[in-house]
Each structure stands twice: as structure tokens, then as C-alpha cells.
Design an enzyme around this catalytic site. Structure first.
Site, PDB file in Angstrom:
ATOM      1  N   GLU A   1       9.131  65.096  18.339  1.00 24.05           N
ATOM      2  CA  GLU A   1       9.794  65.563  17.126  1.00 24.05           C
ATOM      3  C   GLU A   1      11.294  65.596  17.347  1.00 24.05           C
ATOM      4  O   GLU A   1      11.776  66.211  18.306  1.00 24.05           O
ATOM      5  CB  GLU A   1       9.319  66.979  16.748  1.00 24.05           C
ATOM      6  CG  GLU A   1       8.011  67.020  16.021  1.00 24.05           C
ATOM      7  CD  GLU A   1       7.767  68.389  15.365  1.00 24.05           C
ATOM      8  OE1 GLU A   1       6.923  68.440  14.466  1.00 24.05           O
ATOM      9  OE2 GLU A   1       8.411  69.385  15.740  1.00 24.05           O
ATOM     10  N   CYS A   2      12.038  64.942  16.476  1.00 22.10           N
ATOM     11  CA  CYS A   2      13.492  64.984  16.474  1.00 22.10           C
ATOM     12  C   CYS A   2      14.041  64.601  17.851  1.00 22.10           C
ATOM     13  O   CYS A   2      14.020  63.438  18.218  1.00 22.10           O
ATOM     14  CB  CYS A   2      13.990  66.348  16.014  1.00 22.10           C
ATOM     15  SG  CYS A   2      15.704  66.339  15.407  1.00 22.10           S
ATOM     16  N   GLY A   3      14.516  65.550  18.649  1.00 22.29           N
ATOM     17  CA  GLY A   3      15.029  65.211  19.969  1.00 22.29           C
ATOM     18  C   GLY A   3      13.989  64.527  20.834  1.00 22.29           C
ATOM     19  O   GLY A   3      14.292  63.604  21.602  1.00 22.29           O
TER      20      GLY A   3
ATOM     21  N   SER B   1       9.192  61.126  15.095  1.00 18.57           N
ATOM     22  CA  SER B   1      10.102  61.043  13.952  1.00 18.57           C
ATOM     23  C   SER B   1      11.079  62.207  14.044  1.00 18.57           C
ATOM     24  O   SER B   1      10.923  63.126  14.847  1.00 18.57           O
ATOM     25  CB  SER B   1       9.337  61.107  12.624  1.00 18.57           C
ATOM     26  OG  SER B   1       8.909  62.427  12.359  1.00 18.57           O
TER      27      SER B   1
END
Length: 441
Positions: free
Chosen positions: A329-331, A430
Site C-alpha cells: 500500500e502506497c509506500g 497501489s
């Protein structure tokens, strides 16, 4: 019997509600009360500060992404373990997005649902009696909620306090306290908000200083008296926000990977899932006895060089992904990609499990609620499953690569669904932070 609760909110961001909330939580704890903090909205940093201030877990309450049943379950858990809940709003009290009444993401939705009175923090710098007009507008804007009193913040002098208090007296709102303008009460920040609780130097000394300041300037007995019994829309059965990605989940946890919603982890544990932490920054591999790996968001852009040099972690992660699902997720998504460019423009090779390339040198804020429809079966659900969540990052995709998208994503403002994230085999990721399934949340 459920705990009494109240909501600390403000007419706008930057009014000082976080520091006042933390000071109140710590001051009430020092009085011997069992205090629980909760955070309105999708902020994943403030709950850790609440936990440090109260000595008890905190969690998020997000009316846009969660159902009443899930909100009630989270509040029930907090109320069962506390004498008082001191919750913190997000942005301005009424700020939200288009949606059904009660599910706009506004802090007022939470106050209305749970029956909590609002203590309004008003930054009176640059005004005096006019602050009363602001408070009056808040008092009448939404008939679902009750403004129980105000705390004046950033007061310049005793004369300034008297003038601002006169404005409140005119509209009949009690002033519960007045804090002076004091730079030492400000907590350190970085690009996604406050520096994380675990990284804040002398955190407990800072929290004690906040508690001292609040106890000296605020009538704590009056604040306690405003709290009312929590109205709990109790779910018929435990509501789980997200499906567990496995029975034993290796979860990255260090200064680079720390953004996990407390209610998500609590739901996974309730399903019997064991969460096994490991540190990529310490070059630790995902534990081999786990059946899934989760790379949360955080600040990998600040540690890109160390992550690129953590060859034991990267090699083991690649081997893990050949047989078991890995989600970022993200990072975490950025680390699963080919390359991460740091703020100085230096490119660092990442895991290469996805073909995306990201850059923190090309900073552009991406912020807002998202609805994601999964493109394939994966650790967050089957193809076609819908998730509610949030996106907040400054990194840019400089090359999406050739992988198919993780999901089709839209926002509450009517945007057309667009491909987002990447997937390849058992790997997915994502920039989307999942908060809850749409069907169960």
C-alpha cells in the site's frame, strides 16, 4: 455501561485541535481516568499519538468509508475499556465530500451518530469578538449536533482573552479554557503531517508539557461534565473491515513502513490471523512461516538508499512472492516497483516485483477518498469486489510499467473510473489505502 464521550473539533484545519486533544487526553489520564482516543477521518498518524497520550489503543472513525455497523463496533470496543472517550475531529467540523447524510466523512457525522457533544477549538489569532460569530455559525449549521463549549487557542494577552470571551458570552456558549500563543506546544511536522509518534524526540516529555499547559488553561471538570453517554449502533455481529490476506501475515513495521489502520489489524486478529512484524530497514526477510506479506505505507522515500542496500530483505521478498501473495500500500507499492527516485533525484533500485517506477523528486499532492473495484482475485478480495479507502501521497508515477492495474478507482466527486496500481502473479499494490469493504463497511 458505555463510556461517556466528546469530540474535539474546530471550524478549520490548523486551529490546534490535535495538540489540545493530546493535552486533554494526557491530563485526564493523569487524573486517574481511563481515557481512550479516537480519530475522525482517514488520518493514520494521529491515532498513534492518542495511544501514547492515553496509554491505550486508538482507532479511526470514518463516516465516508465505514458503515454504521463498523463505526458502532469500533466505538463499542473503545467504550468498553474507558471512563471517557476524547475523540478528535479532522479538518473543519463540517468538511466532507458528497454523499448520503451521515456518510460524508465530516466529523459532525460521527458526533451525530454517537451522540457526542462537540467542544469547539477556535484559533482567535487575528480576531476577538468575531470568533463568537464563527462559533454561532457552527452552533446552528447542523441541527444533529450540540456545541457544548469552546476552547480559545492562540490567545495573545489577557485583554485579548476577555474580548474573545465576550463574543462567546453574547451567543451563550461557555468558554471552557483559553490557551496562550506558545510555539513550544507545536509538534514537529513533515510532508504527510505530524512526524510519527515513534519518531518524535522526547515524545512523553512533550505530551506531559501539553498536559501541563492544558490543565493550567482549561477547566478540566467542565470538559468532563460536557461528555455524554455514547450512543452505540451495536452491530448484530462483529463487522470485519477487510478480509485477512492470510492466516499468518508478515507485516513490515519500522520507520519506513508504519501506516496501518488500527481497525484493520484488529479485524484481522479477530479472524484469528497472526501478524508477524519484520523490519526491511534492518534487512530482515519476511518470516518464512507466513502465508502472505503486507508492506504498508510510510516513508520509504526518506530511506530509499537503505532499502536499496537491504539485499537480504529484497532477495527474500522476491523468493517469498513466487509462492505466496505480497501486497503493498502506497509506500509499500513504491518498494515493490523497479525504481524509487528520492527527493534529491537519485534513483534507487527496489524489489522489481512490479514494473512501476515512482519519484519523490517530482512532488505532487494526491489526496482524497477513493472507491476501488478489484480487477482480479487477490488478498483484499475477489475480482469485482469494491473497497472504500483513501489516498494521500506526494510521490508521482514516472512510468506505470507494463503490469495490468490492481483496480479501477473513482472518487466521490463523480470522476470516471481509472486504472490504478499494478498486479503481477501473486504480487499487487497501489497508492490506495483500503479502509473497508463496501458491502460490509
Amino acid at each position: 455501561m458505555s463510556a461517556r464521550g466528546l469530540l474535539i473539533a474546530a471550524p478549520r484545519s490548523g486551529s490546534g485541535k490535535t495538540t489540545i486533544t493530546l493535552g486533554l487526553q494526557r491530563a485526564l489520564r493523569r487524573r486517574g481516568l481511563s481515557v481512550r482516543g479516537l480519530k475522525c477521518g482517514p488520518d493514520y498518524i494521529d491515532p498513534a499519538f492518542h495511544a501514547a497520550a492515553t496509554g491505550a489503543p486508538s482507532a479511526n472513525l470514518d463516516s465516508q468509508s465505514m458503515s454504521d455497523a463498523l463505526l458502532g463496533g469500533i466505538a463499542t470496543s473503545a467504550a468498553a475499556e474507558a471512563d471517557i472517550i476524547v475523540a478528535e475531529g479532522s479538518m473543519g467540523l463540517f468538511d466532507g465530500v458528497p454523499g448520503p447524510e451521515g456518510h460524508t466523512g465530516a466529523s459532525a457525522d460521527i458526533a451525530a451518530l454517537l451522540g457526542w457533544p462537540v467542544v469547539l477549538v477556535i484559533d482567535v489569532s487575528g480576531q476577538a469578538q468575531s470568533a463568537g460569530a464563527v462559533a454561532l455559525g457552527c452552533r446552528h449549521y447542523d441541527p444533529r449536533i450540540t456545541i457544548a463549549g469552546v476552547i480559545l487557542n492562540k490567545v495573545a494577552s489577557e485583554r485579548h482573552r476577555r474580548l474573545a470571551a465576550a463574543g462567546m458570552e453574547r451567543i451563550g456558549l461557555p468558554v471552557l479554557g483559553a490557551l496562550p500563543r506558545e510555539a513550544s506546544l507545536i509538534l514537529p511536522e513533515r510532508h504527510l503531517g505530524l512526524v510519527q509518534a515513534g519518531e518524535t524526540a522526547d515524545l512523553h516529555n512533550r505530551l506531559d508539557a501539553l498536559a501541563d499547559a492544558v490543565a493550567a488553561a482549561v477547566d478540566l471538570d467542565a470538559v468532563i461534565a460536557t461528555a455524554t453517554a455514547t450512543h452505540l449502533p451495536a452491530p448484530a455481529a462483529m463487522t470485519i473491515a477487510l478480509p485477512a490476506p492470510g492466516r499468518r501475515v508478515a507485516i513490515a513495521r519500522d520507520a519506513a513502513f508504519s501506516f496501518v489502520y488500527p481497525h484493520v489489524e484488529a479485524g484481522w486478529r479477530a479472524l484469528g490471523t497472526a501478524l508477524v512484524p519484520f523490519s526491511p530497514l534492518a534487512d530482515e526477510p519476511p518470516p518464512s512461516d507466513c502465508d502472505a506479506c503486507w508492506l504498508p505505507g510510510g516513508y520509504p522515500e526518506l530511506h530509499a538508499g537503505r532499502l536499496a542496500a537491504a539485499q537480504r530483505f529484497l532477495t527474500s521478498l522476491r523468493a517469498f512472492a513466487t509462492t505466496r501473495p505480497v501486497h503493498g500500500e502506497c509506500g509499500g507499492y513504491m518498494v515493490l516497483g523497479r525504481t524509487l527516485v528520492d527527493a534529491d533525484g537519485t534513483a534507487h533500485a527496489m524489489a522489481g516485483l512490479l514494473s512501476v517506477e515512482t519519484s519523490f523528486a517530482r512532488r505532487r499532492m494526491n489526496l482524497g477518498y477513493r472507491r476501488a473495484v478489484l480487477e482480479a482475485d487477490g488478498p483484499l478480495g475477489p475480482a469485482g469486489g469494491t473497497l472504500n479507502g483513501h489516498e494521500f501521497h506526494y510521490a508521482s508515477v514516472i512510468s506505470p510499467g507494463e503490469d495490468p492495474p490492481f483496480a479501477m478507482v473513482s472518487d466521490p466527486h463523480g470522476s470516471a473510473p481509472a486504472p490504478a496500481g499494478s498486479r503481477r502473479g501473486l504480487i499487487s499494490g497501489s497508492f490506495f489505502h483500503a479502509i473497508a469493504r463496501r458491502d460490509g463497511a
